[in-house]
Design an enzyme around this catalytic site. Structure first.
Site, PDB file in Angstrom:
ATOM      1  N   LYS A  22       1.227 -12.553   7.895  1.00  0.00           N
ATOM      2  CA  LYS A  22       0.160 -11.452   8.211  1.00  0.00           C
ATOM      3  C   LYS A  22       0.813 -10.575   6.952  1.00  0.00           C
ATOM      4  O   LYS A  22      -0.473  -9.519   6.682  1.00  0.00           O
ATOM      5  CB  LYS A  22       1.733 -10.699   9.145  1.00  0.00           C
ATOM      6  CG  LYS A  22       0.978  -9.391   9.363  1.00  0.00           C
ATOM      7  CD  LYS A  22       2.806  -8.761  10.158  1.00  0.00           C
ATOM      8  CE  LYS A  22       3.884  -8.085   9.316  1.00  0.00           C
ATOM      9  NZ  LYS A  22       4.135  -7.517   8.772  1.00  0.00           N
ATOM     10  N   ASN A  23       0.936 -10.788   6.270  1.00  0.00           N
ATOM     11  CA  ASN A  23       1.446 -10.128   4.722  1.00  0.00           C
ATOM     12  C   ASN A  23       1.168 -10.351   3.801  1.00  0.00           C
ATOM     13  O   ASN A  23       1.257 -10.343   2.380  1.00  0.00           O
ATOM     14  CB  ASN A  23       3.039 -10.322   4.854  1.00  0.00           C
ATOM     15  CG  ASN A  23       3.995  -9.216   5.387  1.00  0.00           C
ATOM     16  OD1 ASN A  23       3.603  -8.127   5.962  1.00  0.00           O
ATOM     17  ND2 ASN A  23       5.348  -9.324   4.981  1.00  0.00           N
ATOM     18  N   CYS A 116       9.388   4.183   9.526  1.00  0.00           N
ATOM     19  CA  CYS A 116       8.640   3.198  10.332  1.00  0.00           C
ATOM     20  C   CYS A 116      10.553   2.628  10.859  1.00  0.00           C
ATOM     21  O   CYS A 116      11.408   3.585   9.751  1.00  0.00           O
ATOM     22  CB  CYS A 116       8.401   2.299   9.893  1.00  0.00           C
ATOM     23  SG  CYS A 116       9.287   0.456   9.139  1.00  0.00           S
ATOM     24  N   ARG A 121       9.480   4.984   4.400  1.00  0.00           N
ATOM     25  CA  ARG A 121       9.211   3.908   3.792  1.00  0.00           C
ATOM     26  C   ARG A 121       7.855   4.938   2.282  1.00  0.00           C
ATOM     27  O   ARG A 121       7.010   4.745   2.654  1.00  0.00           O
ATOM     28  CB  ARG A 121       7.960   3.435   4.928  1.00  0.00           C
ATOM     29  CG  ARG A 121       8.316   2.511   5.746  1.00  0.00           C
ATOM     30  CD  ARG A 121       9.293   1.223   5.278  1.00  0.00           C
ATOM     31  NE  ARG A 121       9.374   0.342   4.729  1.00  0.00           N
ATOM     32  CZ  ARG A 121       7.734  -1.032   5.224  1.00  0.00           C
ATOM     33  NH1 ARG A 121       8.540  -0.576   6.791  1.00  0.00           N
ATOM     34  NH2 ARG A 121       7.898  -1.683   4.433  1.00  0.00           N
ATOM     35  N   ASP A 307      12.947 -10.400   5.312  1.00  0.00           N
ATOM     36  CA  ASP A 307      12.326  -9.660   6.118  1.00  0.00           C
ATOM     37  C   ASP A 307      13.083 -11.258   7.376  1.00  0.00           C
ATOM     38  O   ASP A 307      13.112 -11.119   8.789  1.00  0.00           O
ATOM     39  CB  ASP A 307      11.141 -10.131   6.062  1.00  0.00           C
ATOM     40  CG  ASP A 307      10.224  -8.920   6.117  1.00  0.00           C
ATOM     41  OD1 ASP A 307       8.582  -9.440   5.769  1.00  0.00           O
ATOM     42  OD2 ASP A 307      10.417  -8.153   5.584  1.00  0.00           O
ATOM     43  N   ARG A 399       3.177  -7.733  16.695  1.00  0.00           N
ATOM     44  CA  ARG A 399       2.864  -7.238  15.749  1.00  0.00           C
ATOM     45  C   ARG A 399       2.306  -8.840  14.553  1.00  0.00           C
ATOM     46  O   ARG A 399       2.469  -8.037  13.749  1.00  0.00           O
ATOM     47  CB  ARG A 399       3.099  -6.217  14.953  1.00  0.00           C
ATOM     48  CG  ARG A 399       3.484  -4.022  15.401  1.00  0.00           C
ATOM     49  CD  ARG A 399       3.523  -3.532  14.495  1.00  0.00           C
ATOM     50  NE  ARG A 399       3.627  -3.519  13.014  1.00  0.00           N
ATOM     51  CZ  ARG A 399       4.374  -3.307  12.368  1.00  0.00           C
ATOM     52  NH1 ARG A 399       5.630  -3.446  12.687  1.00  0.00           N
ATOM     53  NH2 ARG A 399       4.454  -3.510  12.031  1.00  0.00           N
TER      54      ARG A 399
END
Ligand code: EPZ
Length: 423
Positions: A22-23, A116, A121, A307, A399
């Site tokens: 994803k990143n 978030c 952020r 993460d 997500r």
């Protein structure tokens, strides 16, 4: 609203491939706007964040087609350099389009990305880097109104901290800056090297990614078409391994790069898991009876990834002894621990430190996913618990995890995902 229903106690067995990162795919999709060309991306995960990014690209005027795990983007025509507030709120990391739009259009208008679940952020480092390249950025009414009156000029940018997003935004804008840009104290995450690899295919002169200094020589002519296969997701890899460590069993992940999550492998090995890895796969065997690892201290790559902290913490809930976690990257990344305590976990948090006292057993209970990785941590804990757990989720886990219920079921977990069609 969705509900993850898990009946704990099953061992995990078998092998699986891991979705695209994803990143990595999000900044690369933004980078496709840099030049008029057709971009074909392969191994793109089916995620809510990717869907939102596709909507942003279409809103800019790109045509985007998705077929399975491939996404084709035609950025030949950019109709507007604006991202609507609604999409910015859905995907705060879409601030990465700022650098690409300034490079391609010389202007950009988007709203300040909100905070978030992980806390504030800020994007001050993004704005500092882009201003150093000559961007004029006015913040008014929650909007960023950006222009490049004198064009973008190469600069020496020293980041006070190795921000992943700020490094990526600076790289993208620098591709259109006249002269050389040197980004010092750049983030060293593997996703930065992946972005560099894509930019080089686009014809840009970028080097040094993976080290603390990235150099970009601006100005390039893009080919008509460029293709790229997205690297495997190192955090999803860590998630599956942590789940097997907690539930017990033996799984193999194929098509991964173990060196991208070697700190996680080291901590899982300290817990007593057997880990076998080679260049493109990793296997983990666990009897589910873990012992507390040395303190897990998160930091910028190559440190322990923030993460993966919630995932490792969930795996340690029944580990013998006391496990200590220090979260150095985000201010508010322990909210999920309150939900873990509903399953019988013993966790004390104090600021950036969480102390987990191993318990003999966890029990199923209703819980709520507070954020993307916190939700994944809850699923890990539920797999290792006795009884049934229902996790209410407003879409956080989806997500970042592609068909996560199917993936875990294929490994023997008793898990279903139901969409309650609620708000
Ligand atoms: C990226 O976020 C990832 N997101 C995050 O993954 C990841 O946790 C993070 O990097 C760190 O590895 C994407 O790539 C889409 P940062 P990013 O800028 O770029 C502070 C997930 O779960 N900071 O490296 O936003 C910031 O507050 C997500 O997949 C500033 O102070 O991370 C944080 O404390 C979560 N000013 C620290 O730096 C700035 O201008 C690291 O943030 C920017 C950041």
């Amino acid at each position: 609203m969705s509900v993850w229903h898990i009946a704990g106690g099953n061992r995990l067995e078998g092998s699986t491939t891991v979705q695209g990162a994803k990143n990595a795919v999000l900044p690369i999709m933004a980078a496709s706007v840099l030049a008029p060309c057709e971009t074909e991306l392969l191994n793109v995960p089916m995620l809510r964040d990717v869907d939102t990014t596709i909507r942003i690209l279409r809103g800019l005027g790109c045509s985007v087609e998705r077929a399975g795990d491939s996404v084709n983007i035609d950025s030949g025509y950019i109709a507007r350099a604006e991202i609507p507030h609604s999409l910015m709120r859905e995907l705060r990391s879409s601030v990465i389009f700022l650098g690409a739009l300034l490079a391609r259009c010389g202007s950009a208008r988007l709203s300040m990305p909100g905070g978030c679940e992980l806390g504030p952020r800020p994007i001050d480092l993004h704005l500092m880097a882009l201003r150093a390249l000559g961007a004029r950025i006015e913040e008014s009414g929650g909007e960023l109104i950006c222009s490049t009156p004198g064009g973008l000029k190469g600069a020496a940018i020293a980041l006070p901290l190795p921000s992943v997003g700020a490094t990526e935004n600076a790289m993208l804008a620098a591709c259109a800056a006249e002269g050389e840009t040197v980004i010092m104290n750049a983030a060293r995450e593997p996703e930065i090297a992946e972005l560099q690899a894509f930019l080089v295919k686009l014809g840009a002169d970028v080097s040094g990614a993976g080290s603390a200094t990235v150099t970009v020589r601006g100005g390039f002519a893009a080919p008509e078409r460029v293709g790229h296969r997205i690297m495997p997701d190192r955090i999803v890899s860590a998630t599956l391994l942590a789940a097997c460590a907690a539930a017990g069993g033996e799984i193999e992940l194929r098509g991964v790069e173990p060196r991208h999550f070697s700190t996680v492998l080291h901590s899982l090995s300290e817990c007593g898991c057997d880990i076998m890895s080679n260049g493109a796969s990793v296997a983990l065997r666990s009897d589910g009876n873990l012992k507390a690892p040395m303190p897990v201290i998160t930091g910028p790559y190559p440190g322990f990834p923030t993460d993966a902290q919630p995932l490792m913490l969930a795996a340690c809930l029944k580990a013998r002894g006391t496990s200590v976690f220090v979260e150095n990257v985000f201010q508010n990344r322990f909210r999920f621990t309150e939900e873990l305590q509903r399953l019988g976990a013993r966790i004390h948090t104090e600021g950036r430190v969480a102390v987990v006292t191993g318990v003999a057993r966890l029990h199923g209970a209703p819980a709520v996913a507070t954020d993307l990785r916190g939700g994944a941590a809850l699923i890990i804990a539920a797999l290792a618990a006795e009884g049934e757990t229902d996790i209410l989720d407003s879409g956080h886990v989806e997500r970042g995890y592609e068909r996560f219920d199917e993936c875990l079921r294929s490994l023997g977990a008793d898990i279903t995902l139901t969409d309650t069609k609620g708000p």
